[in-house]
Design an enzyme around this catalytic site. Structure first.
Site, short mmCIF file in Angstrom:
data_model
loop_
_atom_site.label_atom_id
_atom_site.label_comp_id
_atom_site.label_asym_id
_atom_site.label_seq_id
_atom_site.Cartn_x
_atom_site.Cartn_y
_atom_site.Cartn_z
N ASN A 1 -2.65 -10.78 -3.96
CA ASN A 1 -3.42 -9.55 -4.13
C ASN A 1 -2.75 -8.53 -3.21
OD1 ASN A 1 -5.37 -7.54 -4.18
ND2 ASN A 1 -7.09 -8.96 -4.10
N CYS B 1 -9.84 -4.63 0.76
CA CYS B 1 -11.21 -5.09 0.51
C CYS B 1 -11.79 -5.89 1.69
CB CYS B 1 -11.26 -5.88 -0.80
SG CYS B 1 -12.95 -6.10 -1.43
N ASN C 1 -12.93 -3.79 -4.26
CA ASN C 1 -13.76 -4.10 -5.44
C ASN C 1 -14.90 -4.95 -4.89
OD1 ASN C 1 -12.11 -3.95 -8.46
ND2 ASN C 1 -10.87 -3.78 -6.61
N LYS D 1 -2.85 -9.29 0.67
CA LYS D 1 -4.19 -9.48 1.24
C LYS D 1 -4.29 -10.79 2.03
CE LYS D 1 -9.06 -9.34 -0.34
NZ LYS D 1 -9.86 -9.06 -1.56
N GLU E 1 -11.34 -15.50 -5.78
CA GLU E 1 -10.07 -15.02 -5.23
C GLU E 1 -9.23 -16.15 -4.65
OE1 GLU E 1 -9.54 -11.21 -3.31
OE2 GLU E 1 -11.67 -10.81 -3.60
N GLU F 1 -7.99 -1.23 -4.55
CA GLU F 1 -7.51 -2.60 -4.79
C GLU F 1 -7.47 -2.87 -6.30
OE1 GLU F 1 -10.55 -5.54 -4.14
OE2 GLU F 1 -9.12 -7.09 -3.53
#
Lengths: 308, 308
Positions: free
Chosen positions: A106, A168, A193, A123, A142, A46
């Protein structure tokens, strides 16, 4: 069904002041190593191209637009696409995407050995929070910097294999795996991450975080009879530590390759994709065993509703 | 939120010629032991009262109606209900249910400390097959002898705790856990009878079977921030071997108690139910993180549909 060598290209931390070109050079080194070992599909983490900037707060989020790519491939990443094509290697990596409409995602892409982007995934399950929260040991913003993905969990048949992507936190959600599984997925690529410390619990350090990570990936692979590559950006990054523990998991839910360190590191496994068929036709034969008449809540109710 | 001692009462094999009364005597011994240790909620396995007869084929299934209970409690089980009430202990166990309408279910009940049946659950995910299949090393005819459950995955608040039940193969299906999780479940009780050998794969013996069992239970508990008790009927039964490995799992997905043998054996753990709240309000805060707009396939499509 094909047999192929698949690999995870774990990356050590990428510091704020590293340029895209410096990162790509590290990625190419791993790709060369993979090619030397006969790898045909390679997964990077990612947000491969930059530091994990959601740990930092900025009042004006436009100040962080420089972490985002407005086209893909672009000048910095073009050498990666070209090298992979010259090797006949498929690959996947994650990056931050800024669309022409000004939306931030993302994102991960899967690229065919011919160098075409055959799947784009944005994502879905954004962890963390949108505003600065001083009670946390570190921020995880995020929800500030990205929109929830609008692609859903698609699959693509590439290199003869049904491939899907997740990013993730998605790996902790069985919905991710099941939507892919219902489309017959045989290989799920997941970059992550993951901070080594739960920012709201002093008790939850790297040992627990690694356990939860592996538990989620192995369960998802087993319960959907699919290979999975889960690959970290890890180690120290801008003074923050993230877990390593990149793994390749077989369709029976067993880890078949695992990184040892927290830096740039390649792990390789032989994937025999016909092994997916056993689970898919027996214990996880969905057509024979699933009972969708009892699953309504999953797709109709977002939060918890507890009885009186 | 209450703190209470919860326990699994693992049972060794129950042979064909054991009477219900003999089984209940064994169950009472475990209940007495649990009470002596201060246990307030006790879980027995799936199909606690009889041998796991779906390993046997009969042409006329009515020949097997004697394995089913037509009322609950009944004369044989009444002493169990009475003893538990005298102890102020809640409990759960599985049995084969034959309804007044003539339907057959693989059923579990949760009983309150007052001796009332507060939840009835009928097994949703029946594994195996409906007809004799000679290519198998042993038969697993649950689809012959039972209907798929019609209750769905309900919960009940009993002893101050939101409790749900699942049975054996249900634990491998994340849908089971998620439907319970969406109702705020804090304790899931799961009984199982799991053969030590996959009847279609010589490679999959007890070691793998135990791994898959534990993987599924730990992932389900973690991903729904709930305690789980998974309790076996195990060891040799009518010449067939079943795995043990009964476990109690905390809401962080860690095993906190585990049986050592394959016979009648009690394991006890202290459940601090306020621990469920941490996961439910952070990483698995469903209201904050779930994206049901991407989950449609889960509740609308039973089998796999693979792209071209």
């Amino acid at each position: 069904m094909p047999t192929m060598k698949i690999a995870a290209a774990q990356m050590g931390g990428i510091q704020k002041d590293e340029t895209r070109e410096e990162v790509i050079a590290r990625m190419l080194t791993l790709m060369d190593e993979a090619h030397a070992q006969g790898v045909e599909f390679l997964a990077y983490p990612e947000m491969t191209l930059t530091t994990f900037f959601p740990r930092f707060y900025v009042e004006d989020r436009a100040d962080f637009d420089h972490w985002f790519e407005t086209e893909m491939p672009n000048a910095a990443t073009q050498p990666l696409f070209e090298r992979a094509r010259s090797y006949g290697m498929g690959f996947t990596f994650g990056y931050c995407e800024l669309t022409p409409e000004g939306d931030h995602f993302n994102t991960a892409i899967i690229v065919s050995p011919e160098g075409e982007i055959v799947l784009k995934y944005r994502k879905t399950h954004l962890p963390g929070h949108a505003d600065y929260e001083p009670e946390r040991t570190h921020q995880h913003l995020e929800k500030r910097y990205f929109l929830p993905g609008d692609t859903g969990f698609g699959v693509v048949r590439s290199q003869g294999v049904v491939m899907g992507a997740a990013i993730c936190n998605d790996r902790r959600w069985p919905e991710t795996w099941r939507v892919l599984g219902l489309q017959g997925v045989e290989l799920v690529a997941i970059g992550y991450n993951t901070p080594s410390q739960n920012n709201l619990s002093a008790e939850e350090g790297p040992e627990r975080r690694l356990y939860h990570h592996e538990l989620s990936v192995c369960a998802g692979a087993y319960q959907n009879s699919t290979y999975a590559i889960a690959v970290a950006k890890c180690g120290m990054e801008d003074g923050n530590h993230m877990i390593g523990g990149s793994i390749i998991v077989d369709p029976d839910g067993f880890v078949i390759a695992r990184t040892e360190g927290e830096g740039d590191e390649l792990i390789v496994a032989e994937a025999e994709f016909e092994k997916c068929a056993f689970g898919k036709s027996t214990v996880f034969n969905f057509a024979a065993h699933r009972r969708i008449e009892h699953y309504d809540l999953i797709a109709s109710q977002t939060g918890v509703e507890t009885p009186e």
